[in-house]
Design a protein around this motif. Sequence first.
Motif, PDB file in Angstrom:
ATOM      1  N   UNK A   1       1.691  24.058  -4.634  1.00  0.00           N
ATOM      2  CA  UNK A   1       0.812  23.092  -5.310  1.00  0.00           C
ATOM      3  C   UNK A   1       0.311  22.002  -4.381  1.00  0.00           C
ATOM      4  N   UNK A   2       1.095  21.662  -3.340  1.00  0.00           N
ATOM      5  CA  UNK A   2       0.728  20.542  -2.479  1.00  0.00           C
ATOM      6  C   UNK A   2       0.754  19.213  -3.206  1.00  0.00           C
ATOM      7  N   UNK A   3       1.456  19.178  -4.330  1.00  0.00           N
ATOM      8  CA  UNK A   3       1.453  17.987  -5.191  1.00  0.00           C
ATOM      9  C   UNK A   3       2.580  17.024  -4.791  1.00  0.00           C
ATOM     10  N   UNK A   4       2.225  15.743  -4.630  1.00  0.00           N
ATOM     11  CA  UNK A   4       3.224  14.716  -4.368  1.00  0.00           C
ATOM     12  C   UNK A   4       4.015  14.431  -5.650  1.00  0.00           C
ATOM     13  N   UNK A   5       5.234  13.890  -5.534  1.00  0.00           N
ATOM     14  CA  UNK A   5       6.046  13.660  -6.732  1.00  0.00           C
ATOM     15  C   UNK A   5       5.690  12.376  -7.483  1.00  0.00           C
ATOM     16  N   UNK A   6       4.536  11.815  -7.226  1.00  0.00           N
ATOM     17  CA  UNK A   6       4.087  10.601  -7.909  1.00  0.00           C
ATOM     18  C   UNK A   6       2.594  10.735  -8.138  1.00  0.00           C
ATOM     19  N   UNK A   7       2.040   9.905  -9.029  1.00  0.00           N
ATOM     20  CA  UNK A   7       0.592   9.962  -9.246  1.00  0.00           C
ATOM     21  C   UNK A   7      -0.104   8.833  -8.496  1.00  0.00           C
ATOM     22  N   UNK A   8       0.705   7.830  -8.065  1.00  0.00           N
ATOM     23  CA  UNK A   8       0.140   6.694  -7.336  1.00  0.00           C
ATOM     24  C   UNK A   8       1.105   6.284  -6.248  1.00  0.00           C
ATOM     25  N   UNK A   9       0.589   5.920  -5.077  1.00  0.00           N
ATOM     26  CA  UNK A   9       1.447   5.479  -3.971  1.00  0.00           C
ATOM     27  C   UNK A   9       0.749   4.327  -3.248  1.00  0.00           C
ATOM     28  N   UNK A  10       1.531   3.317  -2.858  1.00  0.00           N
ATOM     29  CA  UNK A  10       0.941   2.136  -2.219  1.00  0.00           C
ATOM     30  C   UNK A  10       1.621   1.844  -0.877  1.00  0.00           C
ATOM     31  N   UNK A  11       0.796   1.703   0.165  1.00  0.00           N
ATOM     32  CA  UNK A  11       1.287   1.241   1.475  1.00  0.00           C
ATOM     33  C   UNK A  11       1.067  -0.274   1.536  1.00  0.00           C
ATOM     34  N   UNK A  12       2.123  -1.068   1.333  1.00  0.00           N
ATOM     35  CA  UNK A  12       2.016  -2.528   1.428  1.00  0.00           C
ATOM     36  C   UNK A  12       2.249  -2.893   2.892  1.00  0.00           C
ATOM     37  N   UNK A  13       1.215  -3.390   3.544  1.00  0.00           N
ATOM     38  CA  UNK A  13       1.288  -3.582   4.990  1.00  0.00           C
ATOM     39  C   UNK A  13       1.066  -5.039   5.356  1.00  0.00           C
ATOM     40  N   UNK A  14       2.037  -5.638   6.045  1.00  0.00           N
ATOM     41  CA  UNK A  14       1.868  -6.993   6.552  1.00  0.00           C
ATOM     42  C   UNK A  14       1.560  -6.885   8.037  1.00  0.00           C
ATOM     43  N   UNK A  15       0.370  -7.356   8.447  1.00  0.00           N
ATOM     44  CA  UNK A  15      -0.007  -7.337   9.859  1.00  0.00           C
ATOM     45  C   UNK A  15       0.290  -8.708  10.451  1.00  0.00           C
ATOM     46  N   UNK A  16       1.125  -8.718  11.492  1.00  0.00           N
ATOM     47  CA  UNK A  16       1.513  -9.982  12.131  1.00  0.00           C
ATOM     48  C   UNK A  16       1.313  -9.844  13.641  1.00  0.00           C
ATOM     49  N   UNK A  17       1.462 -10.965  14.365  1.00  0.00           N
ATOM     50  CA  UNK A  17       1.295 -10.926  15.811  1.00  0.00           C
ATOM     51  C   UNK A  17       2.343 -10.043  16.457  1.00  0.00           C
ATOM     52  N   UNK A  18       3.569 -10.232  16.024  1.00  0.00           N
ATOM     53  CA  UNK A  18       4.672  -9.489  16.618  1.00  0.00           C
ATOM     54  C   UNK A  18       5.696  -9.186  15.530  1.00  0.00           C
ATOM     55  N   UNK A  19       5.952  -7.944  15.291  1.00  0.00           N
ATOM     56  CA  UNK A  19       6.924  -7.580  14.269  1.00  0.00           C
ATOM     57  C   UNK A  19       6.839  -6.097  14.015  1.00  0.00           C
ATOM     58  N   UNK A  20       7.908  -5.538  13.504  1.00  0.00           N
ATOM     59  CA  UNK A  20       7.932  -4.106  13.249  1.00  0.00           C
ATOM     60  C   UNK A  20       9.011  -3.817  12.214  1.00  0.00           C
ATOM     61  N   UNK A  21       8.670  -3.036  11.222  1.00  0.00           N
ATOM     62  CA  UNK A  21       9.695  -2.637  10.258  1.00  0.00           C
ATOM     63  C   UNK A  21       9.073  -1.927   9.081  1.00  0.00           C
ATOM     64  N   UNK A  22       9.897  -1.200   8.376  1.00  0.00           N
ATOM     65  CA  UNK A  22       9.422  -0.517   7.189  1.00  0.00           C
ATOM     66  C   UNK A  22      10.580  -0.313   6.238  1.00  0.00           C
ATOM     67  N   UNK A  23      10.276  -0.304   4.964  1.00  0.00           N
ATOM     68  CA  UNK A  23      11.310   0.021   3.988  1.00  0.00           C
ATOM     69  C   UNK A  23      10.705   0.966   2.960  1.00  0.00           C
TER      70      UNK A  23
END
Length: 610
Positions: A226-248
């Motif tokens: 099916x190629x179907x994701x297990x959700x109908x909606x997905x959001x990438x909340x992205x904070x762009x800063x001068x220096x920083x790295x991380x994801x949860x």
Amino acid sequence: MKDEAIHYRVEPIDPHGHRFQVTLTIREPDPAGQRMALPAWIPGSYMIREFARHILAIAAHDERGSVHLDKIDKDTWRAAPAHGALQVSYTVYAWDLSVRAAHLDATHGFINFTSLALCVLGQQLRPCTVELVPPPESVATGWKVATSLPRAGARAHGFGRYRAPDYDALIDHPVEMGHFALGRFEAAGATHEVAVTGRTDVDMKRLTRDLARICETQARLFEPRSGQAPFSRYVFLTMAVGDGYGGLEHRDSTALLCQRNDLPHAGLQTPSDGYKTFLGLASHEYFHAWHVKRIKPEAFVPYDLWHETHTRLLWIFEGFTSYYDDLMLVRSGVITPQDYLTLLGRTISLVLRGPGRLRQSLADSSFDAWTKYYRQDENSPNSIVSYYAKGALVALALDLTLRARTQGQRSLDDVMRLMWTRYGRSFYNADGAAAMQQQGLAEEAFEPLVREASGLDLKRELRAWVEGTADLPLARLLEPFGIDLGLTPADNSPSLGTRLASSGGELRISTALTDGAAHRAGLSAGDVLVAVDGLKVASEATLKTLLARRKAGDRIRVHAFRRDELMDFEVRLQAAPATEAKLAVRTNDQASAHAAHQAAGRLRKGWLGA
Ligand code: ZN
């Protein structure tokens, strides 16, 4: 829509003072006295953080007036028996610019509900509503909201009411509020959004195009039909800063922290190293939507949010995700196979540079994540191995072994799909609530699962790679794929066997590597290097220049401060260890090996998909 029996009103009352005001209404409090607690950790980040320490003031009342609250431990309050509904009001200090907690100022607000929403103990399975209130108009206007939390009256990207089917879901949907650049794309049968906070000139068209390819490729891995994701909606909340790295990672979204320069700008042709890093991060967290947010270790089902939760399997959940994050980039075509081999070489180098790999096994590293990986100090390179990096290499070793031994008929992809159908696919109901029969991967279940998915018994290999500390036989495993693994020293100068950090004109040893030249001579972490053979060293560059004129076996005189005492050391320099890994596709130089060359090409194509 009306409020649920548990309702939170969340208001950024004081952006300049970084304070949210939360009002929690519990319609049916425990008649014996309702207990409420803030989690001590957030799933995905394995460290006790005691979020309740940021609650500044708390008070409760019912229809008759004020209700007494007792604090009964570091995370928990108990209200006296209430008449009718119980209302608890508190302010939360939010000034942690990471993906793990909460942050508020006049530019934006970011919320993980582990930092803001008291858990109503005994009622965790009940649905709740959240009313998000905009900040005071005197401070900020025109803010929007980005979240995967389902709306319950709020307009798209608006303030107002949202809903979660239970507490576990609530804390798995972070919220971004403020002014952000918003992108949108359809992939894997789901609507995806990208919200980028912070000053940015991001080329959203390019970003959404590349992300869409990665998302499609991942969904296809788990659901080839099916190629179907297990959700109908997905959001990438992205904070762009001068220096920083991380994801949860979260079930239907991710919070990312990245360097603004890593995001693509208009006119960018081939992806920059920074952009590849960003895509790798986004790919990593997206993969987690299947692997760790739905396929989980048994120890996390359900999460105990108040205690360290030990599992020897983090190498499967973080390591495999680290393996697939870049692999999905090459399979989706956003990077080239050569780019991929370069990234893989870096991971191999990273692992080889740490003597701790010879002391700690992957399983032990997983178990002790809470006190070791997440609480690193000057001795960590000597004492621990990363379950991310070495876990990724074990995934590689496993994948290569399965592919080579089955002539490309089976692979780690089959193992992932079996885990998905068995544990992940029906972990949540369609409304996002916990399914009745949630099951996680038991501590001893992985090896039998590999056998079931592939028909191969890899018990001996897995035990050596996961419970042992010897280096992985990667060169041998890459051989059938026509790839040579070369190891060379990082540079030609002899080595002091240290990690260094310079600041304020001082060059300090941050780690003396076990059995390195510095360690053997008596130098230690924390020592400030002053001079080598009577010449001042104040930066890594000057030290490097001096060492470049020496060779392994030479003795040098090092002056260094330990605390305020000047000490001198005779250091016998060593050859720099061969930790630089380079992967190269072998060219066909012998006609006699033509068949083998073609077989390697087929295996490689099956693996990298290119
Ligand atoms: Zn991860």
